[in-house]
Enzyme design. Structure first.
Site, PDB file in Angstrom:
ATOM      1  N   SER A  58      41.218  36.618  43.674  1.00  0.00           N
ATOM      2  CA  SER A  58      40.193  37.320  44.433  1.00  0.00           C
ATOM      3  C   SER A  58      40.596  37.257  45.885  1.00  0.00           C
ATOM      4  O   SER A  58      40.926  36.213  46.419  1.00  0.00           O
ATOM      5  CB  SER A  58      38.827  36.698  44.206  1.00  0.00           C
ATOM      6  OG  SER A  58      38.930  35.300  44.231  1.00  0.00           O
ATOM      7  N   CYS A  59      40.643  38.414  46.497  1.00  0.00           N
ATOM      8  CA  CYS A  59      41.205  38.530  47.834  1.00  0.00           C
ATOM      9  C   CYS A  59      40.177  38.198  48.884  1.00  0.00           C
ATOM     10  O   CYS A  59      39.670  39.088  49.552  1.00  0.00           O
ATOM     11  CB  CYS A  59      41.706  39.935  48.066  1.00  0.00           C
ATOM     12  SG  CYS A  59      42.606  40.571  46.689  1.00  0.00           S
ATOM     13  N   VAL A  60      39.827  36.959  49.039  1.00  0.00           N
ATOM     14  CA  VAL A  60      38.855  36.617  50.070  1.00  0.00           C
ATOM     15  C   VAL A  60      39.583  36.012  51.253  1.00  0.00           C
ATOM     16  O   VAL A  60      40.643  35.467  51.096  1.00  0.00           O
ATOM     17  CB  VAL A  60      37.790  35.667  49.503  1.00  0.00           C
ATOM     18  CG1 VAL A  60      36.946  35.088  50.602  1.00  0.00           C
ATOM     19  CG2 VAL A  60      36.926  36.425  48.525  1.00  0.00           C
TER      20      VAL A  60
END
Lengths: 409, 103
Positions: free
Chosen positions: B101-103
């Site tokens: 997840s690209c956080v």
């Protein structure tokens, strides 16, 4: 006369207008900026409004004051773009042709993507703090709230400013303690992530802080719908969490005009080369900030750090040189942790947030992944820097590329 | 990096048990990985797995929402097929990298 059109006058678009107007001859290049909203919101400040730390006027200034002389500023909604014709259509019928387009229309909350969210409880016991109206409405609610179950929910990934809901939890804890009602409030943190945050080291540090402050984390919670009659949120795997107050980060999506133009993915983000920041499909379109699909945080710091790369590569494209500037995914976030303290994380595509000092190796003054007063002051001072230096594209004493110096690994 | 034997073949996997090379994947391997996850694969599972493989190998980043909006399955059904953490489990069984997840 050649033409650059910039869609969106938020952090990224405003910085680009300032950088480009300085670099390009006025009699050779026209620059036009389009945005539907005359107000520039200091979005990091929304977080403070519910708790009365900032008031609603502290975070707004007219966008026009940050657009440099010699740049045309149009306030109007974008209807669509036809990238193969290099043309922008506005809803008022105006047509803008361009040689180069910069997309900086960001990401926005879409509460209508979740059934029940916009029902009878919206802005009554359900609030978002990602809009000015939502943050102000929550402030009014909190003034008289006497306690109960406060549930924080993140509806979908990715979302803007991934540390904001954690900061909200920490500041809420402080707010209720100072109001003398903390023992009457249960705080639940429901997240689709498997922990407090994504990357292992910061997730551990922030998870421990949540525990310390008696904030209950409910991980792997992926919101299906809101039962507004019984005041419950329900996950896809059937778990239910009751709330008296729901603070939600609704599904985030790119701008509607992206969908109308057929230029985005399912979430209206534009496929963008993560190193050059040029749109994958169109050679004369660059994407800065939250509007792109690059795999890093959706955050103002990313728009700011990537502005140097967009500028370099756009100038290269104009002069028909190869695009050699490469963005490293650098992101940097202050994290308010309550009671006058703060933390700080600094990371990029390859390196997760690590402990250390920032920006000067070994000196700081800010501590990475530590919880200190000076970090909090950094966040407080940043609002001034944002309005007076950052938007105008002035040099800041910060490197756009992430550095390993000062990090412990 | 580790080695594991699935369906009589030695396969290299990450520490989390995800295949390092999606080209080594076969349906027999999928069946054995699914067993480790406590899932008995049906045609419905395979339809989803093949969709995930096709999209991922094309370079698309998938989320639970994008899969739920596809013609193959809705989100609720995705959770029923791969309970708990559908994208992680389905990705592992499909022989592709662990979703980030690209956080």
């Amino acid at each position: 006369m050649k033409k650059i059109v910039i869609l969106g006058a938020g952090t990224g678009g405003t910085i680009m207008a300032n950088k480009l107007r300085k670099a390009l001859e006025r009699d050779e290049w026209s620059i036009t900026v389009v945005d539907k909203d005359p107000n520039h919101y200091y979005q990091p400040g929304f977080l403070f409004i519910p708790f009365g730390i900032y008031n609603k006027y502290d975070v707004i200034k007219p966008k026009a004051s940050f657009i440099p002389a010699g740049v045309k500023f149009i306030i109007n909604e974008i209807e669509r773009v036809e990238p193969d014709k290099s043309t922008v259509y506005l809803t008022n019928g105006q047509i803008l042709e361009y040689d180069f387009l910069i997309v900086s229309t960001g990401t926005h909350i879409k509460p209508d993507e979740t059934p029940g969210l916009l029902g009878r409880e919206w802005r009554k016991s359900i609030f978002d703090f990602y809009t000015h109206e939502g943050a102000v409405a929550l402030h009014h609610f909190l003034k008289t709230w006497e306690g109960g179950d406060m549930v924080i929910n993140i509806a979908e990934l990715p979302f803007k400013c991934p540390v904001a809901p954690l900061e909200f939890a920490f500041l809420a804890d402080e707010f209720f303690v100072k109001k003398g009602i903390r023992e009457k409030v249960n705080i639940y943190y429901t997240t689709p992530l498997s922990g407090a945050f994504t990357k292992p080291k910061s997730s551990k540090m922030l998870g421990e802080l949540l525990k310390e402050k008696n904030i209950h984390i409910i991980p792997d919670f992926y919101l299906e719908r809101v039962d507004d009659e019984n005041k419950k949120i329900i996950s896809f795997d059937g778990r239910e969490v009751k709330f008296d107050l729901l603070s939600v980060i609704p599904v985030n999506m790119g701008a509607d005009w992206v969908a109308r133009s057929g230029m985005g993915d399912d979430m209206n983000y534009i496929a963008t080369d993560k190193y050059t920041l040029r749109a994958d499909k169109w050679e004369n379109i660059f994407v800065i900030g939250d509007a792109s699909n690059i795999p890093t945080s959706k955050a103002g710091s990313v728009a700011h750090f990537s502005s140097d790369v967009v500028f370099e590569n756009l100038m290269a494209a104009i002069e028909e040189r190869p695009l050699i500037a490469r963005f490293d995914g650098h992101s940097n976030c202050y994290i308010e942790t309550g009671f006058g303290k703060g933390s700080l994380i600094d990371f990029n595509y390859e390196t997760e947030p690590l402990p250390g000092t920032y920006p000067l190796p070994g000196i700081g003054p800010f501590g990475l992944l530590s919880n200190t007063r000076i970090n909090h002051y950094g966040k407080v001072m940043f609002r001034w820097i944002y309005w007076h230096l950052l938007l105008k594209g002035r040099e800041l004493p910060l490197e756009s590329q992430m550095t390993m110096a000062g990090k412990e690994f | 990096m580790a080695q594991k034997v699935y369906a009589g073949k030695t396969i290299s996997v990450t520490d989390d048990g995800y295949l390092t090379d999606p080209n080594q994947w076969t349906k027999d391997i999928a069946v054995e990985i699914a067993k480790e996850e406590g899932i008995e694969l049906t045609d419905k599972h395979f339809a989803v797995i093949e969709y995930i493989r096709e999209k991922t190998l094309k370079g698309d980043a998938l989320t639970i929402r994008t899969i739920g909006k596809s013609d193959v399955i809705d989100t609720k059904g995705f959770y029923e097929l791969f309970p708990g953490a559908p994208l992680k489990k389905a990705s592992r069984i499909a022989g592709i990298a662990k979703p980030t997840s690209c956080v």
